[in-house]
Scaffold this motif. Structure first.
Motif, mmCIF file in Angstrom:
data_model
loop_
_atom_site.group_PDB
_atom_site.id
_atom_site.type_symbol
_atom_site.label_atom_id
_atom_site.label_comp_id
_atom_site.label_asym_id
_atom_site.label_seq_id
_atom_site.Cartn_x
_atom_site.Cartn_y
_atom_site.Cartn_z
ATOM 1 N N GLN A 268 0.802 -1.208 0.000
ATOM 2 C CA GLN A 268 0.000 0.000 0.000
ATOM 3 C C GLN A 268 0.844 1.272 0.000
ATOM 4 N N GLN A 269 2.160 1.132 -0.028
ATOM 5 C CA GLN A 269 3.028 2.303 0.016
ATOM 6 C C GLN A 269 3.174 2.921 -1.368
ATOM 7 N N ILE A 270 3.055 4.230 -1.439
ATOM 8 C CA ILE A 270 3.199 4.946 -2.701
ATOM 9 C C ILE A 270 4.671 5.360 -2.854
ATOM 10 N N ILE A 298 4.035 19.121 -18.749
ATOM 11 C CA ILE A 298 3.177 18.666 -17.665
ATOM 12 C C ILE A 298 3.851 17.499 -16.953
ATOM 13 N N SER A 299 4.132 17.680 -15.684
ATOM 14 C CA SER A 299 4.657 16.610 -14.850
ATOM 15 C C SER A 299 4.308 16.929 -13.408
ATOM 16 N N PHE A 300 4.096 15.896 -12.624
ATOM 17 C CA PHE A 300 3.733 16.094 -11.229
ATOM 18 C C PHE A 300 4.159 14.851 -10.450
ATOM 19 N N SER A 301 4.212 14.996 -9.151
ATOM 20 C CA SER A 301 4.599 13.890 -8.287
ATOM 21 C C SER A 301 3.417 12.953 -8.085
ATOM 22 N N LEU A 302 3.696 11.665 -8.110
ATOM 23 C CA LEU A 302 2.636 10.677 -7.905
ATOM 24 C C LEU A 302 1.989 10.840 -6.539
ATOM 25 N N ARG A 303 2.779 11.239 -5.558
ATOM 26 C CA ARG A 303 2.251 11.397 -4.201
ATOM 27 C C ARG A 303 1.368 12.638 -4.052
ATOM 28 N N ASP A 304 1.366 13.516 -5.060
ATOM 29 C CA ASP A 304 0.561 14.742 -4.984
ATOM 30 C C ASP A 304 -0.786 14.609 -5.672
ATOM 31 N N CYS A 305 -1.086 13.444 -6.234
ATOM 32 C CA CYS A 305 -2.359 13.240 -6.949
ATOM 33 C C CYS A 305 -3.054 12.015 -6.368
ATOM 34 N N GLY A 306 -4.147 12.278 -5.617
ATOM 35 C CA GLY A 306 -4.878 11.174 -5.007
ATOM 36 C C GLY A 306 -5.510 10.254 -6.028
ATOM 37 N N LEU A 307 -5.917 10.793 -7.181
ATOM 38 C CA LEU A 307 -6.537 9.978 -8.223
ATOM 39 C C LEU A 307 -5.558 8.937 -8.747
ATOM 40 N N CYS A 308 -4.312 9.376 -9.026
ATOM 41 C CA CYS A 308 -3.289 8.444 -9.512
ATOM 42 C C CYS A 308 -2.885 7.459 -8.421
ATOM 43 N N GLN A 309 -2.879 7.916 -7.177
ATOM 44 C CA GLN A 309 -2.525 7.014 -6.085
ATOM 45 C C GLN A 309 -3.541 5.885 -5.970
ATOM 46 N N ARG A 310 -4.834 6.237 -6.117
ATOM 47 C CA ARG A 310 -5.857 5.203 -6.029
ATOM 48 C C ARG A 310 -5.706 4.190 -7.163
#
Length: 670
Positions: A268-270, A298-310
């Protein structure tokens, strides 16, 4: 696949209602016949199922003089979609449109106001009638005080409900019930045709979807087999997929991991990863926010997007999000433009447990994704994942090949420079060797002439008898030194001649045994002075050899001279001659053995070189004898080797020189 229904067959199907006929009074037969006839004509002549039900609702409502009429199909295994048609009397239309007091699906009618015209009516039919009335509530009176309904049956199953509605309390007459039962079979046929038409439409839609999916798979296969750059291939694949699935927008996001230990993370760790949009496709939806985005930036951190984390945690399965689900999501990156496109489908690009990125499809309105569509998306993601991994692998291999090629190129350049240096050095050495040979030739001639004159002068003085005993002794010493120096000069000239002139030997037949005895006799006195004896060992039969006599004599003389110099006192020099036939090649093998100080492996490696002598050997000499022997042996196409074998319990060794000469015969020439 069911064939499309034909209106021409409807009249034949109308006859099915005869099995459901009821006994009517004589004065009722004419209205029944007229109403059934109208219904059959509508069924036979209507262009569309929806239009057919609407016309039937009006005809039945008018015939029964009610305030409203509703015809609703019942969902079945053939068709899960419900089709409804409602009719309302003109005096109730304005009231129906003005007021909003119509009951909903949660506000069921009182069972007391519902009456069924069929004898097969049961209490279980009440929910079905209530549901059908709720579905067909449009264009119905705002208030319902009396309902006469009948479920229609076709093929033994309910396929629809006919509802007659009164907005005031009403007691239904028996003639109305009989008339409604009379038209039930015709309406059942109508409902059946609607269901068949709906099934055909669903099948046609399914076929169109299958064709689209097959076309998509074909396009993706063609794209994967082309030599396109990976980003261009991803853009084409995204565009083909989003267009085939009729999405409003498509995105392709790839992940670049910055955490080297992400493989050891908990499930479950991102991990720390950078998400970059590498491809974007826009359909017909025009949104300023979407059109202004530059995907290259366009680039962003995976930990900053809850949609991508889910979606990351849900790897291996599609993630479907609508506008209601987003309430639970903490953060959504602006790249998704959620306000304009709230419905999102995210499918992870995954291979061997590693998430490479996400395929995103977005809609402006709610959408029910079919299982076949999700399978297509999963298949596309699998192909894209394989393409990405193959490209990365090929890129790594190409990088490694480029590095190795560059290393090889540098190595070849170094080797080329070394070769050029070596070539130049070889040329310089060759020039120096030529100068040396020229110098030796010139100096040898210049030295030989005065030495020869000195020797001649000494001989003349000795012949004149003018020298006393002491002078005679000195003259003899000078003459001997001159002779040795002349021999040395001759050896140098002979070595130079053998090295520079590759002339064939002048072969002649020689009796080997006799020749060796004659040469050995000249050394017996010299060997005897050192207490050394000479032993000869010949074959029983005579040997003749084809060789150059002068070269052979010099070889044997040098070997015996070397043995006399380095043999210990009171030892035996053994000379053995053997005849050997090896693979039809005749060879003469001559071995000269003596006992003396041993020869090391290092000394044996250069003992036949010019001017090289063994370490610690103070016997006079210039070191040319064995070098001359080797050159003469090679001139005669033979070989020579040396071997030193230590003697047990002694500090001495047995030294053996082995001479091998070819081209001989064991028969005497006549």
């Amino acid at each position: 696949m069911n064939k499309p229904f034909s209106p021409s067959k409807c009249l034949d199907e109308v006859n099915l209602h005869k099995q459901y006929s009821v006994k009517l009074m004589p004065h009722q037969e004419e209205p029944v016949y007229q109403l059934v006839n109208k219904i059959n004509k509508i069924i036979a002549n209507s262009s569309t199922p929806t239009r057919m039900l609407q016309d039937l609702a009006k005809v039945i409502g008018v015939a029964f003089q009610v305030d409203g009429c509703s015809l609703v199909t019942v969902s079945s295994e053939v068709s899960s979609e419900t089709i409804t048609a409602s009719w309302c009397a003109e005096e109730n239309l304005e009231l129906s449109g003005a007021e909003d007091e119509m009951f909903s699906t949660e506000q069921h009618l009182d069972v007391a106001v519902i009456e069924c015209a069929s004898e097969r009516f049961t209490i279980e039919d009440i929910p079905t009638i209530q549901k059908c009335l709720a579905i067909g509530r449009q264009s119905l009176p705002p208030t319902i005080k009396a309902v006469l309904a009948i479920p229609t049956r076709f093929g033994g199953k309910n396929n629809g409900v006919i509802s007659l509605i009164k907005s005031q309390p009403y007691v239904w007459r028996e003639s109305q019930k009989q008339l409604l039962k009379a038209v039930e079979s015709s309406c059942a046929i109508a409902f059946s045709q609607v269901a068949q038409a709906q099934q055909i439409a669903d099948q046609n839609q399914y076929l169109r979807t299958c064709v689209q999916h097959q076309s998509l798979i074909k396009r993706l296969t063609i794209i994967s087999r082309t030599n396109l750059e990976i980003n261009q291939m991803l853009r084409l694949a995204l565009a083909s997929t989003a267009e085939a699935l009729e999405a409003d927008r498509g995105l392709l996001i790839l992940l670049k991991y910055t955490d080297p230990l992400f493989r050891n993370r908990r499930q479950q760790q991102i991990p720390q990863a950078k998400a970059s949009v590498v491809a974007q496709w826009n359909g017909t939806t025009e949104t300023p926010l979407i059109n202004q985005l530059d995907i290259s930036q366009i680039s962003f951190s995976l930990r900053d997007c809850g949609l991508c984390q889910r979606a990351f945690v849900n790897s291996g399965n599609p993630l479907i999000i609508d506008d209601t689900d987003l309430k639970d999501t903490l953060t959504v990156n602006p790249v998704f433009a959620i306000e304009a496109l709230p419905v999102v489908l995210l499918m992870p690009l995954e291979i061997q447990g590693k998430v490479l990125g996400f395929l995103v499809l977005q809609q402006a309105v709610a959408r029910d994704w079919q299982a076949t569509e999700l399978n297509i998306v999963q298949m596309v993601c699998a192909q894209l994942s394989n393409a990405i991994i193959q490209t990365q692998t090929l890129r790594q291999v190409q990088t490694l090949v480029d590095e190795r090629t560059a290393q090889l190129q540098r190595s070849l350049e170094v080797q080329a420079r070394l070769y050029e240096v070596k070539r130049q050095q070889t040329e310089q050495l060759q020039k120096l060797n030529d100068l040396k040979d020229e110098f030796l030739s010139n100096i040898s001639d210049r030295l030989r002439h005065p030495l020869t004159r000195i020797s001649v002068a000494i001989r003349n003085l000795r012949q004149m008898g003018q020298l006393n005993e002491r002078q005679t002794k000195y003259a003899h010493m000078i003459e001997q030194d001159c002779t040795d120096e002349i021999h040395l000069i001759n050896d140098l000239l002979k070595l130079q001649e053998l090295a520079t002139h590759n002339e064939r030997p002048q072969l002649e037949t020689t009796d080997l045994n006799t020749r060796i005895r004659d040469l050995s006799a000249t050394f017996e006195a010299k060997l005897a002075d050192k207490g050394i004896s000479l032993s000869l060992d010949f074959p029983d039969s005579p040997l003749t050899v084809q060789t150059e006599r002068e070269s052979f004599d010099r070889i044997l003389q040098e070997l015996l001279t070397n043995a006399s110099k380095y043999s210990e006192h009171d030892t035996v020099v053994h000379l053995q001659v053997t005849h050997q036939v090896n693979q039809e090649v005749d060879q003469v093998i001559i071995q000269v053995n003596n006992i003396g100080r041993g020869i090391s492996e290092e000394e044996a490696s250069y003992i036949f070189d010019r001017f090289r002598r063994g370490k610690g050997r103070w016997t006079p000499g210039a070191g040319l004898g064995l070098a001359l022997v080797k050159s003469l042996v090679q001139h005669l196409n033979g070989t020579i080797t040396v071997e030193s074998t230590p003697i047990e319990d002694s500090s001495f060794s047995t030294i053996c020189f082995t001479l091998t000469l070819p081209q001989f015969s064991d028969k005497n020439d006549s």
